[in-house]
Write an enzyme that holds these catalytic residues in place. Sequence first.
Site, PDB file in Angstrom:
ATOM      1  N   ARG A 101       0.751  -1.336   0.264  1.00  0.00           N
ATOM      2  CA  ARG A 101       0.402   0.374   0.111  1.00  0.00           C
ATOM      3  C   ARG A 101       0.694   0.716  -0.011  1.00  0.00           C
ATOM      4  O   ARG A 101       0.804   2.459   1.194  1.00  0.00           O
ATOM      5  CB  ARG A 101      -1.402   0.016   1.371  1.00  0.00           C
ATOM      6  N   LYS A 121       1.215   6.744   0.294  1.00  0.00           N
ATOM      7  CA  LYS A 121       0.966   5.323   1.553  1.00  0.00           C
ATOM      8  C   LYS A 121      -0.380   5.823   1.298  1.00  0.00           C
ATOM      9  O   LYS A 121      -1.096   6.445   1.604  1.00  0.00           O
ATOM     10  CB  LYS A 121       1.629   5.600   2.989  1.00  0.00           C
ATOM     11  N   ASP A 133      -6.198  -3.818  -0.913  1.00  0.00           N
ATOM     12  CA  ASP A 133      -7.157  -2.485  -0.905  1.00  0.00           C
ATOM     13  C   ASP A 133      -6.013  -1.794  -1.437  1.00  0.00           C
ATOM     14  O   ASP A 133      -6.258  -0.823  -1.957  1.00  0.00           O
ATOM     15  CB  ASP A 133      -8.299  -2.119  -0.698  1.00  0.00           C
ATOM     16  N   GLY A 134      -5.012  -1.713  -0.876  1.00  0.00           N
ATOM     17  CA  GLY A 134      -3.737  -0.659  -1.277  1.00  0.00           C
ATOM     18  C   GLY A 134      -3.829   0.895  -0.542  1.00  0.00           C
ATOM     19  O   GLY A 134      -3.589   1.478  -0.660  1.00  0.00           O
ATOM     20  N   ARG A 184       5.411  10.405   2.164  1.00  0.00           N
ATOM     21  CA  ARG A 184       6.233  10.585   3.314  1.00  0.00           C
ATOM     22  C   ARG A 184       7.625  10.588   2.547  1.00  0.00           C
ATOM     23  O   ARG A 184       8.318  10.442   1.481  1.00  0.00           O
ATOM     24  CB  ARG A 184       6.435   8.995   3.742  1.00  0.00           C
ATOM     25  N   ARG A 191      15.147  -2.059   3.648  1.00  0.00           N
ATOM     26  CA  ARG A 191      15.346  -2.366   4.994  1.00  0.00           C
ATOM     27  C   ARG A 191      15.641  -3.356   5.060  1.00  0.00           C
ATOM     28  O   ARG A 191      16.251  -4.027   3.881  1.00  0.00           O
ATOM     29  CB  ARG A 191      13.907  -3.014   4.902  1.00  0.00           C
ATOM     30  N   ASP A 260      11.047  -6.274   8.397  1.00  0.00           N
ATOM     31  CA  ASP A 260      10.962  -5.448   6.975  1.00  0.00           C
ATOM     32  C   ASP A 260      10.291  -3.920   7.361  1.00  0.00           C
ATOM     33  O   ASP A 260      10.199  -2.993   6.642  1.00  0.00           O
ATOM     34  CB  ASP A 260       9.506  -5.671   6.389  1.00  0.00           C
TER      35      ASP A 260
END
Length: 501
Positions: A101, A121, A133-134, A184, A191, A260
């Site tokens: 997402r 995001k 649904d993202g 963001r 990661r 993650d």
Amino acid sequence: MSSTLHDDTTRQAPPVAFDNSYARLPPQFFADQAPTPVAAPGLIKFNEALARELGLEVDALGRNAAAIFSGNELLQGSRPIAMAYAGHQFGNFVPQLGDGRAILLGEVKDRNGRRRDIQLKGPGPTPFSRRGDGRAALGPVLREYIVSEAMHALGIPTTRALAAVTTGEAVYREQVLPGAILTRVAASHIRVGTFQFFAARGDTESVKTLADHVIARHYPEIGDRANPYLSLLEAVAERQAALIARWLHVGFIHGVMNTDNMTVSGETIDFGPCAFMDVYDPATVFSSIDRNGRYAYANQPAIGQWNLARLGETLIPLIDPSADVAIDLANTIIKAYGERFQAHWLSGMRAKIGLASEEDGDLELIQSLLATMQQQGADFTLTFRRLAALAADEDTADFAATFQEPQSVAPWLERWRERLGRDPQTPAARAAAMRRVNPAFIPRNHRIQQAIEAAVEDGDFSLFEALLKVLATPYEEQPAFAPYAEPPLPSERVLQTFCGT
């Protein structure tokens, strides 16, 4: 896999000097994916100060901010992608996660020449959405905006919030909620789980490509070393040790320290079920999904080490042709992480109680205060802030009132004053230094919840705006906002937070 914008959303926004280095990596690193347009975007907040820091055209962006930061209009020069990664979630390995997402619009170089990611995001599904649904709900978007900007103001390495918009669409979770999208900004979104994605597939060449990319982007000083991949592990260990120590200094609990959610840049990322402690208790947990306390406040340093070990595992083939030699070398760094963390934590705690010099008994003095705080139900933030005032004032009433039994802290205060007598600072200088590291204001959970409820239930963002204003200068007294420094009343306590998915 690729996706295109609908015909009515392809009008492009003002140019941005994107330089998308991650999108130049091999195709297995990401999927091309444009945002899915939303029905009626509305701007909640545009962080103009951060936009200027990034070298963006604030006026041009501001004129059409809702469309741009919802993904309805693509910034010129962006190449939207969803990044691939894996991860250990509560200790269990999931070989494919990825940006389910989130969509990375691209990278810019800020006014200091630092490369920064710009990511949406909640902009819709990607190939990594796993039937999701993202999208993002309004509450989690506001929480991340508030807490990430507060962390920045506290001086803690963190991702930042550039904008927040409503979508004009509902998202369906346990209940129907208004949708929103956060923009963001990060040093990068790479990661530990990004390395794990390729290592789990036995793709050592991609691990090497990723490691070389990370070294060039975040640690260029180690590129010419004899063993740059071992140096990479050491560099990440240092930044993580320093970061998590800073979390503990302000009572921050991340809530979901999966691999993650651990960046290799050393920034705090993903503010789902995060919260700040009120009453000091090292076993404090807020996250509704952390049922066994794996990511409790006091467990965070050890989890940082555990995550670092998972990164070390992915680098073994690069560190030395002999797996045994490589494991020994990596283990030396991983074992030393504890000492690194302790050094950062103790240094910061000395500053919090007003010590500029070092003595062997300082650790025990600090631990004694913490033990008394826990036994007496003392508020973490207020205790240290009031101790700063006490450093320049003999009146102990306000400080002692933080404890359920005010006299319980008297023996500790006597020992503390004796220790200060051997410290070189003047009382005024000591108090000023303590106020620079002990905030008066943190994003208290009940205040965040009040802001979210007002926005979600009534469309009222005034509490959100007020909280952002207070938290922008957390080390200043701000008498007009004095109630924001107070812990919650029993009826206001918020004891559980929830993941944004």
